[in-house]
Structure formats: structure tokens, C-alpha cells
Design a protein around this motif. Structure first.
Motif, short mmCIF file in Angstrom:
data_model
loop_
_atom_site.label_atom_id
_atom_site.label_comp_id
_atom_site.label_asym_id
_atom_site.label_seq_id
_atom_site.Cartn_x
_atom_site.Cartn_y
_atom_site.Cartn_z
N ASP A 1 18.52 -38.73 32.24
CA ASP A 1 19.37 -39.84 31.83
C ASP A 1 18.55 -41.12 31.64
OD1 ASP A 1 20.72 -41.02 35.02
OD2 ASP A 1 18.70 -40.43 34.42
N ALA A 2 17.28 -40.96 31.24
CA ALA A 2 16.38 -42.11 31.17
C ALA A 2 16.79 -43.13 30.11
CB ALA A 2 14.95 -41.65 30.91
N VAL A 3 17.60 -42.73 29.13
CA VAL A 3 18.05 -43.71 28.14
C VAL A 3 19.58 -43.78 28.11
CG1 VAL A 3 16.02 -43.68 26.68
CG2 VAL A 3 17.78 -41.96 26.33
N THR B 1 44.95 -45.60 12.38
CA THR B 1 44.04 -44.71 11.65
C THR B 1 42.74 -44.46 12.41
OG1 THR B 1 43.05 -46.58 10.44
CG2 THR B 1 44.96 -45.49 9.43
N LEU B 2 42.59 -45.03 13.60
CA LEU B 2 41.37 -44.87 14.38
C LEU B 2 41.23 -43.43 14.87
CD1 LEU B 2 39.16 -46.92 15.28
CD2 LEU B 2 40.32 -47.04 17.48
N ARG B 3 40.04 -42.89 14.70
CA ARG B 3 39.76 -41.52 15.12
C ARG B 3 38.60 -41.51 16.11
NH1 ARG B 3 43.95 -41.39 13.32
NH2 ARG B 3 44.79 -40.22 11.55
N LEU B 4 38.69 -40.66 17.14
CA LEU B 4 37.62 -40.50 18.13
C LEU B 4 36.98 -39.15 17.91
CD1 LEU B 4 39.61 -42.66 19.41
CD2 LEU B 4 38.70 -41.93 21.62
N GLU B 5 35.71 -39.15 17.49
CA GLU B 5 34.99 -37.92 17.19
C GLU B 5 33.85 -37.75 18.18
OE1 GLU B 5 33.78 -38.25 13.16
OE2 GLU B 5 35.84 -38.37 12.39
N GLN B 6 33.78 -36.59 18.83
CA GLN B 6 32.84 -36.41 19.92
C GLN B 6 31.39 -36.41 19.46
OE1 GLN B 6 34.09 -32.64 21.67
NE2 GLN B 6 32.22 -31.68 20.89
N ARG B 7 30.53 -36.95 20.32
CA ARG B 7 29.09 -36.97 20.10
C ARG B 7 28.39 -36.75 21.44
NH1 ARG B 7 30.80 -36.98 15.69
NH2 ARG B 7 30.12 -38.12 13.83
N ASP B 8 27.21 -36.19 21.39
CA ASP B 8 26.40 -36.01 22.60
C ASP B 8 25.59 -37.28 22.83
OD1 ASP B 8 27.27 -33.39 23.08
OD2 ASP B 8 25.81 -32.60 21.64
N THR B 9 25.81 -37.91 23.95
CA THR B 9 25.07 -39.12 24.30
C THR B 9 24.23 -38.86 25.55
OG1 THR B 9 26.57 -40.19 25.90
CG2 THR B 9 27.18 -40.34 23.57
N ALA B 10 23.37 -39.79 25.88
CA ALA B 10 22.55 -39.65 27.07
C ALA B 10 23.39 -39.68 28.35
CB ALA B 10 21.49 -40.74 27.12
N ASP B 11 24.63 -40.15 28.27
CA ASP B 11 25.54 -40.18 29.41
C ASP B 11 26.41 -38.93 29.48
OD1 ASP B 11 25.41 -43.08 30.66
OD2 ASP B 11 25.36 -43.33 28.50
N GLY B 12 26.34 -38.09 28.46
CA GLY B 12 27.23 -36.95 28.35
C GLY B 12 28.09 -37.11 27.11
N ILE C 1 31.76 -45.19 21.88
CA ILE C 1 32.25 -45.36 23.25
C ILE C 1 31.58 -44.34 24.16
CG2 ILE C 1 34.26 -43.90 22.77
CD1 ILE C 1 35.85 -45.70 24.70
N THR C 2 31.05 -44.82 25.27
CA THR C 2 30.39 -43.96 26.26
C THR C 2 30.98 -44.25 27.63
OG1 THR C 2 28.60 -45.59 26.41
CG2 THR C 2 28.24 -43.69 24.97
N PHE C 3 30.76 -43.32 28.57
CA PHE C 3 31.46 -43.36 29.84
C PHE C 3 30.52 -43.08 31.01
CE2 PHE C 3 34.14 -41.80 26.46
CZ PHE C 3 35.33 -42.51 26.58
N ASP C 4 30.90 -43.63 32.16
CA ASP C 4 30.29 -43.29 33.44
C ASP C 4 31.41 -42.70 34.29
OD1 ASP C 4 28.34 -43.07 35.34
OD2 ASP C 4 28.53 -45.13 36.07
#
Length: 323
Positions: free
Chosen positions: A137-139, A269-280, A295-298
Motif C-alpha cells: 500500500d505504498a502509494v 446520471t452519475l455512474r460508479l464504475e469499479q477500479r483497482d486502486t492502491a487502497d483496494g 472515490i477511494t475508501f479506508d
């Protein structure tokens, strides 16, 4: 008058060939330097500035000076670190006048893959694995936000030692401290990081909770959304002055849930499309066919503890709508 004779291939262009090969080896360090500078500065634009200035200083050296450098890669890393250390103070001053909240830049999970897993001085790494924070999780946004709370010297010492494996006696020359004092800087920084990593959950649990967040948000079910938010959850939004955003941190599950419900009502019309981030797992926000945010999460064992919403378009350039 000298005799004409065939020119041996080893004589023709030998110096140019050696110089070209040396240039290639120096330029091959660019991605590692960018990885280093990003961890130091928190944005790719600032990291690019650090790397560019590092190469400028290399090319300003006389050929004889460059030839005397036994390990160009280590030299480049030290110079990039010094430049970062100098810039961190002015960067903090600029952020005091930043419009709204400032967040580090979220980046894809694999952007800097394998740049920190083969340290320049691997033999100097501590034998005790607890002495080094894992690099997976360095970045991440979780780590970058902790790095922002460190002093510039702490940040440089931690990144160089715990991520890139540079020994303390070399880092001491960068930060202008003794090796012992530099070790204390890294220890203090590591303590901050560990506090931020308490009650972490597995990547599977993280992703399950984040998917539940999306389903509740898109479905408009505030009760389901409240179930996945920790009571003390905090939402930070970075619009950079380009996009209207919450100017202050939004705290508490009820306030955060109602804020998201309000956004979805205003922007159907907002859509949330999943992506792989350094946080998950995270989500890119698409609005009427254009990239709107990231948007990313802890996530802890109590639910989502931090939500980072990046709306500043200058910090979204590495996120594609194609997946």
C-alpha cells in the motif's frame, strides 16, 4: 603525411557508444525516480517537476564529474530526495491557499508496480519485518494522507528507508542529520503509519464493504448505507477550485450518508464504475459520458472510516473511462 589505414570498428564511435549506453542506463531510472518523488510530494505533477530537475542537474555535470559517479542510480535518488525535501516546505505553503480541501492524488494500483521491491541496498534492510511497513500500500491514499502529516524530514527518511531500502548513513546526508537522528526520524514516521493501519481488514472484506456502499448509494437506500459506514467516518472532497465541493471535512455516518444521497438526487446520471486502486476497490465517477471524479475508501472492522473523493480534474489524468 600519415598513411591511410582502415578504421577499426572498436575505434569508430566507441566514445559515443559508451555515452549512449550510459544515457540509456540513467534514463532507465526515470520510473523509479517518479515513484520516489510521488511518494514524497503526493501528486504526479509535482513528482514530474522533481524528476525533471534531477535530470537537469545530472546533465549540468561535466563529463568528468559524471564519470566519477560510481552509482548513477543512487546519485539520482539522493538528488531527487534533496529536491523533494526543499520543495515540501513550499508545497505546504501553497496548500494553505488551496481552494477547499487538498488531497493527495489517487493513482491506479499498478502504476508504480515493482519500483520499490528491489531496493538499491537490499542488504541493508532490517531483518525484522516489523521494521519495515509492507510495500503493498505504498502509494495508497491511506498512506499518502499519513505522509502529509509528517515533517518533510520524517517523510524523506521513511520513504527512502522503509520503501526503497536506503541505509540511514546515506539518508543522513540528504536530510542533514546524523545517522542516529535519521533513524529516529524514520521510527517516528513509522509510528504514525502504524497508528493509521490499526484494525485493518483483508482486501476481500474491504471490497465487500465498498461494493455494499455502491449498491446502497446507487439504490438510494440510506439505511443500507449507514450500515457500512463507521460511526466516525470522515469524508474529504478535493475540487481544486474547478468543481464545487464540500469545503470542510464531513464527519459522522449520518452526515456522510445524507451528503451522498443528496449528490445522487442532484445528479441522477452519475455512474460508479469499479477500479483497482492502491487502497483496494474504488470507483471512477462517470457523468453523462465524461470522467467526473474518483472515490477511494479506508475500511476497518467497524466499516468505512474514510472516504476520499477526488473531483479536481488535474488529479484524475491517470484514470481512464475504458476498463
Amino acid at each position: 603525411m600519415s598513411e591511410d589505414r582502415p578504421v577499426e570498428s572498436s575505434e569508430f564511435g566507441g566514445a559515443e557508444h559508451d555515452e549512449s549506453r550510459a544515457l540509456d542506463s540513467v534514463m532507465a531510472e526515470r520510473r523509479r525516480l517518479l515513484s520516489l518523488a510521488f511518494r514524497m510530494m503526493g501528486t504526479l505533477a509535482d513528482a514530474e517537476d522533481v524528476v525533471q530537475e534531477t535530470y537537469v542537474r545530472w546533465y549540468r555535470l561535466e563529463p568528468e564529474e559524471r564519470n566519477e559517479i560510481a552509482a548513477p542510480a543512487a546519485w539520482l535518488m539522493r538528488v531527487a530526495s534533496r529536491i523533494s525535501l526543499d520543495l515540501l516546505g513550499s508545497a505546504r505553503a501553497r496548500r494553505e491557499t488551496y481552494v477547499g480541501q487538498w488531497l493527495p492524488e489517487p493513482v491506479p494500483a499498478d502504476l508504480f508496480a515493482d519500483t520499490a521491491k528491489a531496493p538499491l541496498n537490499s542488504s541493508h534492510l532490517a531483518a525484522d519485518p516489523l521494521e519495515r511497513v509492507t510495500l503493498d500500500d505504498a502509494v495508497s491514499m491511506a498512506l499518502l494522507t499519513v505522509l502529509e502529516a509528517m515533517t518533510p524530514a520524517e517523510r524523506v527518511a521513511f520513504v527512502l528507508h522503509d520503501v526503497f531500502g536506503v541505509p540511514f548513513d546515506e539518508i543522513a546526508g540528504v536530510v542533514g542529520r546524523s545517522a542516529a537522528a535519521t533513524r529516529q526520524l524514520a521510527t517516528s514516521a513509522r509510528r504514525r503509519v502504524r497508528r493509521g493501519r490499526r484494525a485493518q481488514v483483508s482486501s476481500h472484506q474491504h471490497n465487500e464493504v465498498v461494493r455494499a456502499f455502491r449498491d446502497a448509494t446507487v439504490g438510494g437506500d440510506i439505511e443500507d448505507l449507514l450500515r457500512v459506514l463507521a460511526p466516525g467516518v470522515e469524508l474529504r472532497v478535493d475540487g481544486g477550485g474547478f468543481v464545487n465541493a464540500a469545503p470542510q471535512v464531513i464527519r459522522g455516518s449520518d452526515h456522510v450518508a445524507r451528503w451522498f444521497m443528496g449528490v445522487m438526487r442532484k445528479q441522477p446520471t452519475l455512474r460508479l464504475e469499479q477500479r483497482d486502486t492502491a487502497d483496494g476497490l474504488g470507483y471512477i465517477l462517470r457523468n453523462e459520458g465524461r470522467r467526473y471524479g474518483m472515490i477511494t475508501f479506508d475500511v476497518s472492522d467497524k466499516g468505512i472510516t474514510n472516504v476520499w473523493l477526488m473531483l479536481n480534474p488535474m488529479k484524475l489524468t491517470n484514470w481512464s473511462l475504458d476498463y
